[in-house]
Scaffold this active site. Structure first.
Site, PDB file in Angstrom:
ATOM      1  CE  LYS A  62      -4.455  -1.551   1.587  1.00  0.00           C
ATOM      2  NZ  LYS A  62      -4.264  -2.983   1.984  1.00  0.00           N
ATOM      3  CD  GLU A  91     -10.317   4.731   1.307  1.00  0.00           C
ATOM      4  OE1 GLU A  91     -10.176   5.939   1.054  1.00  0.00           O
ATOM      5  OE2 GLU A  91      -9.592   3.841   0.800  1.00  0.00           O
ATOM      6  CB  SER A 148      -0.209  -8.212  -1.158  1.00  0.00           C
ATOM      7  OG  SER A 148      -0.974  -9.070  -0.333  1.00  0.00           O
TER       8      SER A 148
HETATM    9  C1  PLP Z   1      -5.118  -4.053   1.632  1.00  0.00           C
HETATM   10  C2  PLP Z   1      -4.411  -5.303   1.338  1.00  0.00           C
HETATM   11  C3  PLP Z   1      -4.794  -6.151   0.277  1.00  0.00           C
HETATM   12  C4  PLP Z   1      -6.022  -5.930  -0.567  1.00  0.00           C
HETATM   13  O1  PLP Z   1      -6.050  -4.741  -1.275  1.00  0.00           O
HETATM   14  P1  PLP Z   1      -5.812  -4.664  -2.842  1.00  0.00           P
HETATM   15  O2  PLP Z   1      -6.131  -3.249  -3.158  1.00  0.00           O
HETATM   16  O3  PLP Z   1      -6.731  -5.633  -3.506  1.00  0.00           O
HETATM   17  O4  PLP Z   1      -4.394  -4.997  -3.088  1.00  0.00           O
HETATM   18  C5  PLP Z   1      -4.029  -7.278   0.015  1.00  0.00           C
HETATM   19  N1  PLP Z   1      -2.949  -7.586   0.766  1.00  0.00           N
HETATM   20  C6  PLP Z   1      -2.550  -6.800   1.806  1.00  0.00           C
HETATM   21  C7  PLP Z   1      -1.366  -7.210   2.582  1.00  0.00           C
HETATM   22  C8  PLP Z   1      -3.262  -5.638   2.119  1.00  0.00           C
HETATM   23  O5  PLP Z   1      -2.862  -4.886   3.150  1.00  0.00           O
END
Ligand code: PLP
Length: 395
Positions: free
Chosen positions: A85, A107, A374
């Protein structure tokens, strides 16, 4: 109608008249910025020196051996603040500064985007307000504490279901009144145009690096590229530079929660219908009267009733495929990755891992797959502990 604002029939700008000008200003400023070498140099400076990029493309030896195909992990979990993020937040806040704004709003549901925005606001000396559902404030006390330590004000939103959907509505309403000095930092590839485009551009660094790294390791493109899908930002960033590489199969993994058939899930692609939410037209979970339904997932970050408009288009055009895995499948994959590779993934990322393990069974030892990891799982240890103790998420 601005044709650019659409991905097929999806996207657009479904906002009040008073925001149309603001969105046009943001778009113009963004287009100028991303063609300005000075802006790009600054953005990449902070990605390198502050976020810690580039992230490794790690060849996961033990799971590759077990599942019989090459599995590479794009390590977004190693970024500062523990997930992808921050890539987007740094880009959007630099843009806000360039536009002369002094305040940012955001948000947040699970609190991850709120923490990333509060982090960027501290770094760039911006006043920061984060809108968060009352219910989520109670569930995510640790992230609320982090945001407050970073100097952000967390506003409790008490309307509707007291969760992310309502916090987003509140942030959009507030922005309409304060846009003169305030920039709205959206946390996923959602919202009115130009947000889906901007978020994709700021997350595309993931695939730009991964494509080159895979080329260095294997001398060709991967066969499969996979990522989890909440609103769709890590996945659109992971797909971006592969979309025009037709030999690469793109797979997005949504949360099937307790099972698609139970109704308690977050799979907008599997069961959603086109509708309008948060300024965009896309696939949404809704009842027969078009009311947006609550999503369910053990992972707070996938708990969103919609999906970014470009994903809706990639699905309908057949370029990408979307699947869903259950809470249980994700948690099994989480434990497996932890114990075979020594990497505790975020529960969101574990959804992509779970489907990667299934997909690997139809691949050969010479083929290879890149999975976007992610985020890291430190934030999820309480949830994991409750789950393992059999509390709350028995199927
Ligand atoms: C917020 C988040 C997501 C999901 O958000 P996307 O916008 O779909 O990427 C996925 N993995 C992690 C670690 C997150 O913090």
């Amino acid at each position: 109608m601005n044709k650019q604002a659409y991905y097929g029939e999806f996207g657009g700008q479904y906002v009040s008249e008073s925001l149309m000008n603001t969105l046009a200003e943001v778009d113009a400023a963004f287009e100028e910025a991303i063609h300005d070498p000075k802006f790009l140099e600054e953005y990449h400076y902070y990605l390198r020196q502050y976020v810690g990029r580039e992230t490794p493309l790690y060849f996961a030896e033990r799971i590759s051996a077990k599942y019989g195909t090459k599995i590479y992990l794009k390590r977004e979990d190693l970024n500062h603040t523990g997930a992808h993020k921050i890539n987007n937040v740094i880009g959007q806040i630099l843009l806000a500064k360039r536009m002369g704004k002094t305040k940012v709003i955001a948000e947040t549901g699970a609190g991850q985007h709120g923490v990333a925005t509060a982090t960027g606001a501290a770094l760039f000396n911006m006043e920061c307000t984060v809108y968060m559902g009352k219910e989520d404030i109670q569930r995510q006390a640790l992230n609320v504490m982090r945001m407050e330590m970073l100097g952000a004000k967390v506003v409790s939103v008490e309307s509707g279901s007291n969760t992310l959907k309502d916090a987003t509505n509140e942030a959009i309403r507030t922005w309409a009144k304060t846009a003169e000095d305030t920039f709205y930092v959206i946390g996923s590839a959602v919202g009115p145009y130009p947000y889906p485009k901007m978020v994709k551009e700021f997350q595309a660094v993931i695939s730009r690096e991964a494509r080159r790294q895979h080329m260095e390791a294997e001398g060709r493109n991967p066969d499969v590229v996979m990522a989890c899908v909440g609103g769709g930002s890590n996945s659109i960033g992971m797909f971006a530079d592969f979309i025009d590489q037709p030999e690469v199969e793109l797979i997005g993994v949504e949360a099937a929660g307790k099972g698609i058939e139970t109704g308690e899930h977050a799979s907008a692609m599997a069961l959603g219908k086109p509708g309008v939410l948060h300024g965009m037209k896309s696939y949404l979970l809704q009842d027969e009267d078009g009311n947006v339904q609550l999503a369910h997932s053990i992972s707070a970050g996938l708990d969103y009733p919609g999906v970014g408009p470009e994903h809706a288009y990639l699905r309908d055009s057949g370029r990408a495929k979307y699947v869903a895995v259950t809470d249980t499948e994700a948690m099994d994959a989480l434990m497996e990755l932890t114990q075979l590779e020594g990497i505790i993934p975020a529960i969101e990322s574990a959804h992509a891992m779970a489907y990667a393990f299934q997909k690997a069974k139809e691949m050969t030892p010479e083929q290879s797959m890149v999975v976007c990891l992610s985020g890291r799982g430190d934030k999820d240890v309480n949830t994991i502990s409750d789950y393992l103790a059999g509390k709350g998420y028995l199927n």
